[in-house]
Design a protein around this motif. Sequence first.
Motif, PDB file in Angstrom:
ATOM      1  N   GLY A 142       1.208  -1.680  -0.181  1.00  0.00           N
ATOM      2  CA  GLY A 142      -0.250  -0.176   0.343  1.00  0.00           C
ATOM      3  C   GLY A 142       0.924   0.725   0.197  1.00  0.00           C
ATOM      4  O   GLY A 142       2.309   1.263  -0.369  1.00  0.00           O
ATOM      5  N   ARG A 181      -0.221  -9.194  -1.582  1.00  0.00           N
ATOM      6  CA  ARG A 181      -1.088 -10.583  -1.796  1.00  0.00           C
ATOM      7  C   ARG A 181      -1.967  -9.878  -2.943  1.00  0.00           C
ATOM      8  O   ARG A 181      -2.667 -11.105  -3.781  1.00  0.00           O
ATOM      9  CB  ARG A 181      -1.803 -10.836  -0.492  1.00  0.00           C
ATOM     10  N   ALA A 189       1.648  -3.630   6.852  1.00  0.00           N
ATOM     11  CA  ALA A 189       0.356  -4.701   5.683  1.00  0.00           C
ATOM     12  C   ALA A 189      -0.586  -3.791   6.755  1.00  0.00           C
ATOM     13  O   ALA A 189      -1.681  -4.496   6.589  1.00  0.00           O
ATOM     14  CB  ALA A 189       0.888  -5.692   6.795  1.00  0.00           C
ATOM     15  N   TRP A 192     -18.798   3.527  -0.680  1.00  0.00           N
ATOM     16  CA  TRP A 192     -18.042   2.375  -0.404  1.00  0.00           C
ATOM     17  C   TRP A 192     -17.797   2.111   1.224  1.00  0.00           C
ATOM     18  O   TRP A 192     -17.680   2.874   1.861  1.00  0.00           O
ATOM     19  CB  TRP A 192     -16.347   3.034  -1.635  1.00  0.00           C
ATOM     20  N   GLN A 225      -1.956  10.785   4.050  1.00  0.00           N
ATOM     21  CA  GLN A 225      -1.304  11.750   4.392  1.00  0.00           C
ATOM     22  C   GLN A 225       0.503  11.896   5.089  1.00  0.00           C
ATOM     23  O   GLN A 225       1.303  12.413   5.055  1.00  0.00           O
ATOM     24  CB  GLN A 225      -2.276  13.232   5.295  1.00  0.00           C
TER      25      GLN A 225
HETATM   26  C1  LIG Z   1     -12.660   5.466   4.218  1.00  0.00           C
HETATM   27  C2  LIG Z   1     -11.647   5.583   4.671  1.00  0.00           C
HETATM   28  C3  LIG Z   1     -11.195   6.941   4.482  1.00  0.00           C
HETATM   29  C4  LIG Z   1      -9.643   7.022   4.989  1.00  0.00           C
HETATM   30  N1  LIG Z   1      -9.179   9.221   4.452  1.00  0.00           N
HETATM   31  C5  LIG Z   1      -8.031   9.076   4.647  1.00  0.00           C
HETATM   32  C6  LIG Z   1      -7.524  10.397   4.554  1.00  0.00           C
HETATM   33  O1  LIG Z   1      -8.363  11.705   4.013  1.00  0.00           O
HETATM   34  N2  LIG Z   1      -6.440  11.119   4.396  1.00  0.00           N
HETATM   35  C7  LIG Z   1      -5.836  10.141   5.613  1.00  0.00           C
HETATM   36  O2  LIG Z   1      -4.303  10.624   5.327  1.00  0.00           O
HETATM   37  N3  LIG Z   1      -5.868   8.913   5.499  1.00  0.00           N
HETATM   38  C8  LIG Z   1      -6.970   8.623   5.201  1.00  0.00           C
HETATM   39  N4  LIG Z   1      -6.974   7.229   5.068  1.00  0.00           N
HETATM   40  C9  LIG Z   1      -6.616   5.876   5.670  1.00  0.00           C
HETATM   41  C10 LIG Z   1      -4.698   5.281   4.922  1.00  0.00           C
HETATM   42  O3  LIG Z   1      -6.407   5.065   4.065  1.00  0.00           O
HETATM   43  C11 LIG Z   1      -4.579   4.699   5.405  1.00  0.00           C
HETATM   44  O4  LIG Z   1      -4.091   5.027   6.885  1.00  0.00           O
HETATM   45  C12 LIG Z   1      -3.536   3.529   4.469  1.00  0.00           C
HETATM   46  O5  LIG Z   1      -3.801   4.027   3.431  1.00  0.00           O
HETATM   47  C13 LIG Z   1      -2.749   3.274   5.072  1.00  0.00           C
HETATM   48  O6  LIG Z   1      -1.860   2.949   4.117  1.00  0.00           O
HETATM   49  P1  LIG Z   1      -1.089   0.999   3.879  1.00  0.00           P
HETATM   50  O7  LIG Z   1      -0.112   1.269   3.384  1.00  0.00           O
HETATM   51  O8  LIG Z   1      -0.508   1.342   5.369  1.00  0.00           O
HETATM   52  O9  LIG Z   1      -2.216   0.293   3.718  1.00  0.00           O
HETATM   53  P2  LIG Z   1      -3.085  -0.543   2.818  1.00  0.00           P
HETATM   54  O10 LIG Z   1      -2.838   0.401   1.886  1.00  0.00           O
HETATM   55  O11 LIG Z   1      -4.331  -1.734   2.730  1.00  0.00           O
HETATM   56  O12 LIG Z   1      -2.087  -1.441   2.585  1.00  0.00           O
HETATM   57  C14 LIG Z   1      -1.309  -2.663   2.675  1.00  0.00           C
HETATM   58  C15 LIG Z   1      -1.268  -3.884   1.744  1.00  0.00           C
HETATM   59  O13 LIG Z   1      -0.758  -4.586   2.867  1.00  0.00           O
HETATM   60  C16 LIG Z   1      -1.331  -5.792   2.088  1.00  0.00           C
HETATM   61  N5  LIG Z   1      -0.762  -6.980   3.044  1.00  0.00           N
HETATM   62  C17 LIG Z   1      -1.794  -7.197   4.222  1.00  0.00           C
HETATM   63  N6  LIG Z   1      -1.328  -8.560   4.514  1.00  0.00           N
HETATM   64  C18 LIG Z   1      -0.311  -9.039   4.085  1.00  0.00           C
HETATM   65  C19 LIG Z   1       0.512 -10.345   3.909  1.00  0.00           C
HETATM   66  N7  LIG Z   1       0.340 -11.132   4.711  1.00  0.00           N
HETATM   67  N8  LIG Z   1       1.587 -10.921   2.697  1.00  0.00           N
HETATM   68  C20 LIG Z   1       1.860  -9.634   1.612  1.00  0.00           C
HETATM   69  N9  LIG Z   1       0.436  -8.485   1.774  1.00  0.00           N
HETATM   70  C21 LIG Z   1      -0.148  -7.983   2.552  1.00  0.00           C
HETATM   71  C22 LIG Z   1      -2.665  -5.926   2.076  1.00  0.00           C
HETATM   72  O14 LIG Z   1      -2.632  -6.468   0.716  1.00  0.00           O
HETATM   73  C23 LIG Z   1      -2.698  -4.018   1.725  1.00  0.00           C
HETATM   74  O15 LIG Z   1      -2.409  -4.194  -0.378  1.00  0.00           O
HETATM   75  C24 LIG Z   1      -9.067   6.927   5.108  1.00  0.00           C
HETATM   76  C25 LIG Z   1      -9.272   5.507   4.963  1.00  0.00           C
HETATM   77  C26 LIG Z   1     -10.507   4.711   4.983  1.00  0.00           C
HETATM   78  C27 LIG Z   1     -10.878   3.042   4.794  1.00  0.00           C
END
Ligand SMILES: Cc1cc2nc3c(=O)[nH]c(=O)nc-3n(C[C@H](O)[C@H](O)[C@H](O)COP(=O)(O)OP(=O)(O)OC[C@H]3O[C@@H](n4cnc5c(N)ncnc54)[C@H](O)[C@@H]3O)c2cc1C
Length: 427
Positions: A22, A49, A241, A348, A384
Amino acid sequence: MPGGRSRSPPPEQADVVVVGGGVVGWAVAYWLKALEGRPGAMRVLVVERDPTYSRASSVRAVGGIRQQFSLPENIRMSRFSASFLRTVNEHLGVPGEPPVDLQFNPSGYLFLASERGAAALERNVRLQRDEGARVALLSPARLKEKFPWVNVDGVALASYGLEDEGWFDPWALLGAFRRKAASLGVLSCVGEVKSFVMSSNVGLVATGQEQPVSRIRYVNVHAADSREYQPVSCAVVVNAAGAWAGELAQLAEPRLRLPLEPRKRFVYVWHCPDGPGLECPLLVDTSGVYFRRDGIGGNYLGGRSPAEEDEPDTSDLEVDYDFFQEKVWPELARRVPAFAALKVRSAWAGYYDYNAFDRSAVLGAHPGVENLFVAAGFSGRGLQQAPAAGRAVAELVLRGRFQSLDLSRFGPGRLAAGEPLAESAVV
Ligand SMILES: Cc1cc2nc3c(=O)[nH]c(=O)nc-3n(C[C@H](O)[C@H](O)[C@H](O)COP(=O)(O)OP(=O)(O)OC[C@H]3O[C@@H](n4cnc5c(N)ncnc54)[C@H](O)[C@@H]3O)c2cc1C
């Protein structure tokens, strides 16, 4: 393939394995390469994944960035991120490729406070200004003058961000990090990390009670829908993750549960031709309901976080439309009378990567696994904060300490110590 993503098996060896592709995972990977001492020397692998990102938070975010927080660290991270986004092509532009266009909308955040919340709002704004953010405090009369469509009943004070606040396209930022990281040599693969091979008892650590520290030797990357897996030997693992970071950490150290978990949040999109119009910021109401403009065709989007006892089931991403009718719409119509006549067009759901302990990010070395770093628990702010968090974790991995911003208070140690670091300006 975009981002160097490949269906072929991962390499047998990498210096750093980032689990989770992500925005946070790719930001960490980008910064590892951008900051490495000897360019090209370090082998960084991102494991994801689900290449469609069907459940990832990054592509389900609302895209907001704000400076209005109560913790100095959050303000500093967002200030860095805002400047990074403003000059995004200097960081993430790739020669010969089209420039990055984040579709940034500099419309600001507008926080409304009741009499009960006014002192805290004022205190926060003082801190934000001390940190260099440009935020205005508005009396109800001034609020009404500036945004005549707001019903100011029950509002004692408002704060409005004049700079570096608004929203942008989450896909664009994710894609830009991925493309740039791949151009710097970051490797990636599709696969799920389901287990680690550990070596144990490499030392003792104080985490409230003395216990042995282990070390990850291999990351087992499983191919989708198959029993096949490839052990990847590595020096360092980064847990990016997202909502599943708690689950992943548990695979490495089952005795130390990190309170990082998915919490389902709904975003509703509605049409209201007589709504606030183009001057609409992202408004956070005294009730916790938020909304913003969505494009220029009279559409808006928004929602609210449910009360703890009403947290929805997280087993799927179904939308609860009753929640809008019962908990969101009445507040919208109260705050903006024109919203009494809105029409919901779509909705959504997505997972907040939630830290159930104090709703703040967890950044730093895992207390029980020597070579595991955590970058998760952003609780609705990870998009952000990704540019700053990615840099911070890369500094920890490469240099053993935070250099640009001191984010040590976000370290996982506070979880075991029972010392919450709570952000009060949450949405
Ligand atoms: C409705 C909503 C509104 C939001 N609005 C905002 C906003 O306005 N501003 C803001 O800053 N943030 C916002 N957020 C929060 C923001 O989207 C998240 O904090 C951020 O995207 C987290 O990013 P990430 O890469 O950690 O997680 P993710 O994008 O979820 O990426 C994690 C990835 O890890 C992968 N993964 C997990 N376990 C494994 C494994 N064992 N092996 C391989 N891959 C794995 C998953 O498939 C996933 O793709 C919002 C979230 C939501 C749900």
